[in-house]
Design a protein around this motif. Sequence first.
Motif, PDB file in Angstrom:
ATOM      1  N   UNK A 365       0.682  -1.257  -0.080  1.00 55.25           N
ATOM      2  CA  UNK A 365      -0.061  -0.049  -0.081  1.00 55.25           C
ATOM      3  C   UNK A 365       0.990   1.234  -0.171  1.00 55.25           C
ATOM      4  N   UNK A 366       0.471   2.171  -0.897  1.00 51.56           N
ATOM      5  CA  UNK A 366       1.387   3.705  -0.885  1.00 51.56           C
ATOM      6  C   UNK A 366       0.285   4.765  -0.897  1.00 51.56           C
ATOM      7  N   UNK A 367       0.311   5.537   0.148  1.00 51.41           N
ATOM      8  CA  UNK A 367      -0.275   6.813   0.046  1.00 51.41           C
ATOM      9  C   UNK A 367       0.582   7.938  -0.505  1.00 51.41           C
ATOM     10  N   UNK A 368      -0.421   8.995  -1.160  1.00 45.44           N
ATOM     11  CA  UNK A 368       0.091  10.349  -1.515  1.00 45.44           C
ATOM     12  C   UNK A 368      -0.885  11.298  -1.060  1.00 45.44           C
ATOM     13  N   UNK A 369      -0.305  12.328  -0.099  1.00 44.63           N
ATOM     14  CA  UNK A 369      -1.287  13.069   0.514  1.00 44.63           C
ATOM     15  C   UNK A 369      -0.726  14.369   0.914  1.00 44.63           C
ATOM     16  N   UNK A 370      -1.662  15.452   0.862  1.00 51.36           N
ATOM     17  CA  UNK A 370      -1.308  16.853   1.123  1.00 51.36           C
ATOM     18  C   UNK A 370      -1.242  17.178   2.573  1.00 51.36           C
ATOM     19  N   UNK A 371      -0.122  17.612   3.180  1.00 48.57           N
ATOM     20  CA  UNK A 371      -0.189  17.785   4.755  1.00 48.57           C
ATOM     21  C   UNK A 371      -1.269  18.600   5.127  1.00 48.57           C
ATOM     22  N   UNK A 372      -1.824  19.560   4.452  1.00 46.18           N
ATOM     23  CA  UNK A 372      -2.797  20.467   4.514  1.00 46.18           C
ATOM     24  C   UNK A 372      -4.331  19.890   4.096  1.00 46.18           C
ATOM     25  N   UNK A 373      -4.435  19.023   3.730  1.00 48.24           N
ATOM     26  CA  UNK A 373      -5.800  18.326   3.399  1.00 48.24           C
ATOM     27  C   UNK A 373      -6.666  18.290   4.485  1.00 48.24           C
ATOM     28  N   UNK A 404      -5.527  22.212   0.741  1.00 47.31           N
ATOM     29  CA  UNK A 404      -6.637  21.702  -0.185  1.00 47.31           C
ATOM     30  C   UNK A 404      -6.756  20.325  -0.336  1.00 47.31           C
ATOM     31  N   UNK A 405      -7.816  19.945  -0.955  1.00 44.77           N
ATOM     32  CA  UNK A 405      -8.217  18.588  -0.998  1.00 44.77           C
ATOM     33  C   UNK A 405      -8.881  18.300  -2.507  1.00 44.77           C
TER      34      UNK A 405
END
Length: 482
Positions: A365-373, A404-405
């Motif tokens: 499993x890999x996630x890619x995510x904004x810290x300010x989401x 953002x999201x």
Amino acid sequence: MKHVRPALASALALIVTASALPAAAVEAVPGEVVEYTGTIDGADYRAVVPEDWNGTLVLFAHGYFPTQFAGQGFEIPDQLANNVRAEEWLTSQGYALAGSMFGDDGFGYTLPDAVDQQEAVLDWFADEIGEPDTTLANGQSFGGAIVALHAEQDPRVDGVLGTSAGFDPLGGWDAALDVQYAAMTLLFDGLVDANGNPVEIVDPTDPEASQDALTGAAYEALGKPEAFDPEANARLALAGSLVQVPAWFDFATPRPEDPLDAAHALSQWVVNAYLNGHGPVDRAHIAETFGGNPSTNADVDYHELFRRSAERRTVEAAYEAAGLGKDQLRADLDALAAGTRYDADPAARARMAEHTSPGDLDVPVLTVHATGDGGAPAADVRSYTDAVRAECGDIRNLWVARGGHPTVTAAEEIVAIQALEHRVRTGVWPPLDPRATGRSAAALPAETQVVATWTETFETIFVPTAATFTRYTPPRAPRATY
């Protein structure tokens, strides 16, 4: 120019100001790309297959779109990646992509049937195109919960990617209830709808009327950035801080440093995502889906949630700047502790829990995510990662410094897909440190270095945005149900 970016987990309307890139074509495709569309058991699907297909299929699950959007001229995008530029680049490199749009035209809580619908697309693909060598499931926002559950149930899925993903529907709706309860208690107690009836956030008698009254009052309290109500914004910020919503709303600008600006950014998440996107209309939809209210805040210690909040100092500073002070903050927390709580219907809660993956996965499993989401807070990814690792699962996280999201760029999404593919095919992860992933993203074409946004008329435009991979350790989700 105003650009509107609906959050896919909450389908909020995120309004930012930035310069847009005109649409640009990717480099010439070596072979023809064939598009397939159809309907299986009432759910539309779409697939794109290049003539020189490389054997990898990326199976995409889109995020959550509130039922209130249906019938308002809005259609679920039929793209097969978080960012359409990623779809274009991947097909140009030989990747095939496919996915169900899900039943009810893709609106609302699709998870009860979504896994079956994704499996049906895989069946169709194997029959009509051929068995993939590698199948990667890419879940955008709420689609993260779909692909995680799908991977647990279907051995054909070789790896899972969560792109701006939320993995815990039950915990997420509990958290939304915390935010709504806090906002109602501190700002909207006694609010009535246009018919003179009390506004209700759980089991609303008239969901549309409650929704209209609540969002109208909330947007009025939120105010405009240049003239917002400091006291209302401090209290809205408190509501969001309880569930680790970040004080960073606009992906096109840095995280606010001024206390009132930071509180206003946090408040924007609360109003747009949690009072609007997850408001009375969609809470009624959730209750109809599961035969009762699945959410509860019966035993929540709101003093403790605030003590553990990553945004505690933001809220404390906002209370001081608004002239409320520490005594009023303490009084507001006392009011939350003393308020009337909501109990879940046990059967409905059990049904919803069946659609929450406990992290028992035997694929990477890999996630890619904004810290300010704030639509799918990073804290949810942290808690899901802990759950997967507790089950001896193989999971890695990529973080980008951005609000953002779902504001992951096409280049960042491509880097994540190729890293997951490398792990599936070789058994080892490639370097995932910010320097290595940043170099990989920077090497991609300029047209992939963009965040996709929508105008107010739902036209897709692309805002130039460089990759910002970073190291980050988010807090844990306070209401995780793993």
